[in-house]
Scaffold this active site. Structure first.
Site, mmCIF file in Angstrom:
data_model
loop_
_atom_site.group_PDB
_atom_site.id
_atom_site.type_symbol
_atom_site.label_atom_id
_atom_site.label_comp_id
_atom_site.label_asym_id
_atom_site.label_seq_id
_atom_site.Cartn_x
_atom_site.Cartn_y
_atom_site.Cartn_z
ATOM 1 N N LYS A 193 4.766 -9.971 -19.331
ATOM 2 C CA LYS A 193 4.179 -8.673 -19.698
ATOM 3 C C LYS A 193 2.737 -8.853 -20.186
ATOM 4 O O LYS A 193 1.841 -8.127 -19.807
ATOM 5 C CB LYS A 193 5.002 -7.972 -20.788
ATOM 6 C CG LYS A 193 6.409 -7.526 -20.399
ATOM 7 C CD LYS A 193 6.448 -6.340 -19.463
ATOM 8 C CE LYS A 193 6.553 -6.795 -18.115
ATOM 9 N NZ LYS A 193 7.359 -6.747 -17.074
ATOM 10 N N GLU A 230 0.582 -9.724 -17.198
ATOM 11 C CA GLU A 230 0.447 -8.617 -16.238
ATOM 12 C C GLU A 230 -0.575 -7.573 -16.700
ATOM 13 O O GLU A 230 -1.417 -7.127 -15.933
ATOM 14 C CB GLU A 230 1.781 -7.914 -16.038
ATOM 15 C CG GLU A 230 2.763 -8.580 -15.103
ATOM 16 C CD GLU A 230 4.077 -7.804 -15.003
ATOM 17 O OE1 GLU A 230 4.526 -7.526 -13.884
ATOM 18 O OE2 GLU A 230 4.649 -7.477 -16.068
ATOM 19 N N CYS A 264 0.846 -1.185 0.000
ATOM 20 C CA CYS A 264 0.000 0.000 0.000
ATOM 21 C C CYS A 264 0.880 1.233 0.000
ATOM 22 O O CYS A 264 2.094 1.136 0.166
ATOM 23 C CB CYS A 264 -0.847 0.008 1.275
ATOM 24 S SG CYS A 264 -1.752 -1.519 1.524
ATOM 25 N N ASN A 322 0.885 0.024 6.133
ATOM 26 C CA ASN A 322 1.383 -0.767 5.000
ATOM 27 C C ASN A 322 2.149 -1.949 5.585
ATOM 28 O O ASN A 322 2.995 -1.762 6.461
ATOM 29 C CB ASN A 322 2.323 0.072 4.122
ATOM 30 C CG ASN A 322 2.991 -0.788 3.053
ATOM 31 O OD1 ASN A 322 2.411 -1.740 2.565
ATOM 32 N ND2 ASN A 322 4.237 -0.456 2.741
ATOM 33 N N LYS A 372 3.231 -2.195 -7.875
ATOM 34 C CA LYS A 372 4.559 -1.999 -8.451
ATOM 35 C C LYS A 372 5.618 -2.822 -7.744
ATOM 36 O O LYS A 372 6.527 -3.364 -8.365
ATOM 37 C CB LYS A 372 4.929 -0.521 -8.409
ATOM 38 C CG LYS A 372 6.268 -0.188 -9.042
ATOM 39 C CD LYS A 372 6.277 -0.521 -10.525
ATOM 40 C CE LYS A 372 7.629 -0.468 -11.176
ATOM 41 N NZ LYS A 372 7.654 -1.099 -12.496
ATOM 42 N N ARG A 416 1.490 1.834 -6.031
ATOM 43 C CA ARG A 416 1.784 0.921 -4.926
ATOM 44 C C ARG A 416 0.543 0.136 -4.497
ATOM 45 O O ARG A 416 0.645 -0.779 -3.687
ATOM 46 C CB ARG A 416 2.335 1.695 -3.721
ATOM 47 C CG ARG A 416 3.613 2.478 -3.986
ATOM 48 C CD ARG A 416 3.994 3.311 -2.782
ATOM 49 N NE ARG A 416 4.234 2.475 -1.630
ATOM 50 C CZ ARG A 416 5.438 1.991 -1.296
ATOM 51 N NH1 ARG A 416 6.468 2.276 -2.040
ATOM 52 N NH2 ARG A 416 5.591 1.216 -0.242
ATOM 53 N N GLU A 421 9.899 -13.262 -20.127
ATOM 54 C CA GLU A 421 9.570 -11.861 -19.816
ATOM 55 C C GLU A 421 8.407 -11.375 -20.682
ATOM 56 O O GLU A 421 7.488 -10.715 -20.203
ATOM 57 C CB GLU A 421 10.811 -10.976 -20.018
ATOM 58 C CG GLU A 421 10.602 -9.491 -19.795
ATOM 59 C CD GLU A 421 10.050 -9.108 -18.430
ATOM 60 O OE1 GLU A 421 9.558 -7.974 -18.310
ATOM 61 O OE2 GLU A 421 10.031 -9.958 -17.521
ATOM 62 N N HIS A 480 7.752 -31.863 -26.408
ATOM 63 C CA HIS A 480 7.717 -32.756 -25.227
ATOM 64 C C HIS A 480 6.495 -32.468 -24.350
ATOM 65 O O HIS A 480 6.533 -32.660 -23.140
ATOM 66 C CB HIS A 480 8.999 -32.573 -24.402
ATOM 67 C CG HIS A 480 10.242 -32.921 -25.171
ATOM 68 N ND1 HIS A 480 10.474 -34.167 -25.698
ATOM 69 C CD2 HIS A 480 11.288 -32.148 -25.533
ATOM 70 C CE1 HIS A 480 11.637 -34.158 -26.345
ATOM 71 N NE2 HIS A 480 12.155 -32.959 -26.263
ATOM 72 N N TRP A 535 -3.560 -2.107 -1.353
ATOM 73 C CA TRP A 535 -3.438 -3.337 -2.127
ATOM 74 C C TRP A 535 -3.862 -4.418 -1.150
ATOM 75 O O TRP A 535 -3.148 -4.723 -0.191
ATOM 76 C CB TRP A 535 -1.997 -3.557 -2.588
ATOM 77 C CG TRP A 535 -1.822 -4.739 -3.454
ATOM 78 C CD1 TRP A 535 -2.259 -4.898 -4.746
ATOM 79 C CD2 TRP A 535 -1.130 -5.972 -3.139
ATOM 80 N NE1 TRP A 535 -1.891 -6.128 -5.234
ATOM 81 C CE2 TRP A 535 -1.216 -6.814 -4.271
ATOM 82 C CE3 TRP A 535 -0.470 -6.451 -2.012
ATOM 83 C CZ2 TRP A 535 -0.656 -8.097 -4.302
ATOM 84 C CZ3 TRP A 535 0.080 -7.724 -2.034
ATOM 85 C CH2 TRP A 535 -0.015 -8.536 -3.171
HETATM 86 C C1 BG6 Z 1 5.987 -6.986 -9.077
HETATM 87 C C2 BG6 Z 1 5.919 -6.023 -10.264
HETATM 88 O O1 BG6 Z 1 5.179 -6.544 -8.028
HETATM 89 O O2 BG6 Z 1 7.314 -7.096 -8.591
HETATM 90 C C3 BG6 Z 1 6.819 -6.579 -11.355
HETATM 91 O O3 BG6 Z 1 4.577 -5.941 -10.708
HETATM 92 C C4 BG6 Z 1 8.234 -6.697 -10.813
HETATM 93 O O4 BG6 Z 1 6.809 -5.717 -12.466
HETATM 94 C C5 BG6 Z 1 8.297 -7.523 -9.539
HETATM 95 O O5 BG6 Z 1 9.041 -7.285 -11.786
HETATM 96 C C6 BG6 Z 1 9.648 -7.379 -8.853
HETATM 97 O O6 BG6 Z 1 9.813 -6.038 -8.446
HETATM 98 P P1 BG6 Z 1 11.247 -5.449 -8.108
HETATM 99 O O7 BG6 Z 1 10.967 -4.025 -7.740
HETATM 100 O O8 BG6 Z 1 11.781 -6.240 -6.935
HETATM 101 O O9 BG6 Z 1 12.107 -5.586 -9.312
#
Ligand code: BG6
Length: 586
Positions: free
Chosen positions: A467, A470, A2, A100, A581, A27, A463, A486, A74
């Site tokens: 994306k 996400e 949060c 938080n 984030k 956040r 990756e 396989h 959150w």
């Molecule tokens: C997640 C983010 O909460 O944490 C991702 O949504 C990120 O984008 C992952 O890759 C790791 O975060 P960080 O800040 O430790 O690189």
């Protein structure tokens, strides 16, 4: 995770707090709330949704009073509803708190307080803090004593801010970030420097197990044993204070387009005392790389590059799994901890585990004010500026640049990365973004997307699929191309969408073999490559660069594909559902 914010000064707190929450919304954005103190009473307004949505109906920004707190949530404990939104008031309504983290022993505290007649209005763990403060304040008559007794009772991870009817604001941190901003006759308390970046660049980073009490007689910083502490004031670097969207419709798109310059900024960044760093990495018996989410994918690329060019065995580990994995970590080991935010709880607990075994901690971080930065014996900064979009983009390519620089240094130049060539290639990809937008239109109705890559391209496929998951909410799976036959080939059917990460290098021919098998089952192929092939239903062309450098260049079209697909899905790429984030709870 949060965001929490507190203000005590001479200006209307409502507006200041709402503006700060808007800046820290990445956040957590399930619900929002504000409490202010005016004419001797605490008023609270809170609701479900994003700051601007809730503010348009509750007008939190016009709340009166010059003392206040705010929160964006959150959800961890209790559903997403108004009762569980913060702030939470004590039964006496003389104290209000925002929190938080996670209070792990909240149930036993709640039970005890209930037995003493306290009533709880939410399902959250946080609400116990408000009533515990009330109980201890009534027992001791002192806010200082009430804070210390309450802190002695709490277990878990927390940063919380409390306002008291008399006008005092107090806060404490244990394992969660909390920063004090020093303004003109004003104090700001925040989870992130962005919370007060419009007002001051003078900050105090509260240490673990420290608290602060701010009243009309000034500010006092203590540790949890009640001993006074003389805090250090830090000047925050300007690059960490600005995060504007500019003309871009989303932070995510802006940050994707920043990469042509951020790649060069990370490549040119000075590493102070680098001999000490390189000595440590070169001479340690065991080298481990760890990260969460996107940062873990950077660890996989790092392991590949250090093994291939520097002949340095570097074992990648998922940070959240490390506590369950057998390792050889000892005092002749180094843990290379990778984290954009430097605040992810999983990475911080992995670091603590390694430290307990005597290992050295080297970190790669974007936030040079973070807990991970302070926990490390050496820290390499990304210098790519604040990243607001929840899905990591520019921080990933900058993490890769750091890995290439480490491989160059530790291999004595066996690899000579040309980052200018890479940056030019990325500019070319960005200039063809409308082509990628067209391709994304074809994914709008996809229920599953498979992303394939071989060798060093497999982590990039992982990756890319992350994306897509996400921000477009489509199930996407990254696969090593050779593993298709396989098992996953059973999932191939007419119209299934498959993205091939397939530059013209040593993996090219084998990846095309897999493409034939997919086509034979009716799959639709999106080829990301510098070489066209008729097997591609859609070709996303990337420029030819030194083949060792393709991983950075090919990441960008995957980011754009995910971004445009999320727009097709009418999702908000900056604030994807259920995510944050960085996650400061384990
Ligand atoms: C997640 C983010 O909460 O944490 C991702 O949504 C990120 O984008 C992952 O890759 C790791 O975060 P960080 O800040 O430790 O690189």
């Amino acid at each position: 995770m949060c965001s929490i914010i507190g203000y005590r000064g001479s200006r209307p707190a409502g507006k200041i707090i709402v503006d700060s929450l808007k800046k820290m919304e990445y956040r957590g954005y399930d619900s929002v709330g504000v409490s202010t103190l005016h004419s001797g009473r605490i008023e609270t307004r809170k609701g479900v949704g994003k700051v601007s949505e809730v503010d348009s109906s509750l007008h939190m920004n016009s709340m009166a009073g010059t003392v206040g707190i705010g929160h964006t949530r959150w959800a961890t404990h209790g559903g997403v509803n108004t009762a569980n939104a913060h702030p939470h008031c004590s039964n006496s309504k003389k104290i209000s708190i925002v929190h938080n983290g996670i209070i792990e022993n909240y149930q036993s505290i709640k039970q005890q307080l209930r037995a003493e007649g306290y009533v709880f209005k939410s399902q959250t763990d946080s609400e116990v803090i408000a009533n515990l403060l009330q109980k201890n304040l009534e027992l001791t008559g002192s806010i200082r004593e009430s804070m210390l007794r309450t802190l002695a009772r709490l277990e878990g991870s927390f940063a919380f801010i409390a306002i008291f009817e008399g006008g005092t604001i107090a806060a404490a941190r244990y394992r969660e970030p909390l920063i004090i901003g020093l303004g003109q006759s004003a104090y700001y308390l925040s989870s992130d420097v962005l919370g007060f970046s419009d007002h001051t660049d003078d900050a105090i980073f509260l240490g673990d197990k420290e608290l602060v009490i701010i009243s009309s007689s000034g500010m006092e910083v203590l540790n949890f044993d009640g001993e006074s502490i003389q805090p250090n004031v830090t000047k925050i670097a300007h690059e960490l204070l600005t995060a504007e969207k500019g003309d871009f419709s989303h932070f995510t798109l802006k940050e994707i387009f920043e990469q042509k310059s951020t790649i060069l900024r990370t490549a040119d960044a000075h590493w102070y005392d680098s001999d000490r760093l390189l000595d440590r990495l070169n001479n340690c018996k065991n080298l481990y790389l760890t990260g969460s989410g996107t940062s873990y994918h950077a660890a996989l690329i790092g392991s590949f590059l250090l093994s291939k060019y520097a002949k340095k065995r570097a074992e990648p580990m998922i940070a959240s799994e490390m506590q369950f994995l057998p390792t050889f970590i000892d005092d002749d080991s180094v843990l290379l901890a990778i984290s954009q935010s430097g605040e992810s709880a999983d990475i911080l607990s992995a670091v603590n585990l390694a430290k307990e075994e005597g290992a050295g901690i080297v970190s790669i971080v974007n936030s040079m004010t973070s807990s991970l930065f302070r926990e490390s014996s050496y820290s390499i900064g990304l210098h790519c500026g604040p990243e607001v979009g929840v899905a990591a983009t520019k921080s990933f390519t900058s993490q890769l640049v750091v890995m290439y620089r480490l491989a160059q240094e530790l291999s004595g130049g066996k690899i000579e990365p040309d980052f200018t060539e890479v940056s030019l290639a990325v500019s070319k990809v960005l200039s063809s973004s409308s082509k990628i937008e067209e391709v994304a239109k074809g994914l709008e109705s996809a229920s599953d997307i498979y992303v394939l890559g071989r060798g060093i391209h497999f982590p990039i496929a992982l990756e890319g699929s992350l994306k897509i998951k996400e921000i477009s909410y489509i199930h996407a799976e990254g696969l090593p191309g050779g593993e298709l036959k396989h098992g996953p080939l059973a999932l191939m059917h007419d119209g299934i969408s498959v993205v091939l990460v397939n530059p013209d290098d040593c993996t090219h021919a084998d990846t095309l073999t897999g493409a034939h098998e997919i086509k034979a089952r009716g799959g639709k192929i999106i080829g990301i490559s510098n070489a066209y092939n008729e097997l591609y239903d859609s070709w996303i062309e990337i420029p030819t660069v030194d083949e060792a450098m393709f991983p950075i260049v090919e990441s960008v079209p995957l980011q754009l594909l995910a971004y445009y697909t999320s727009l097709e899905k009418k999702a908000d790429p900056d604030y994807p559902r259920n995510l944050a984030k960085c996650v400061t709870v384990r």
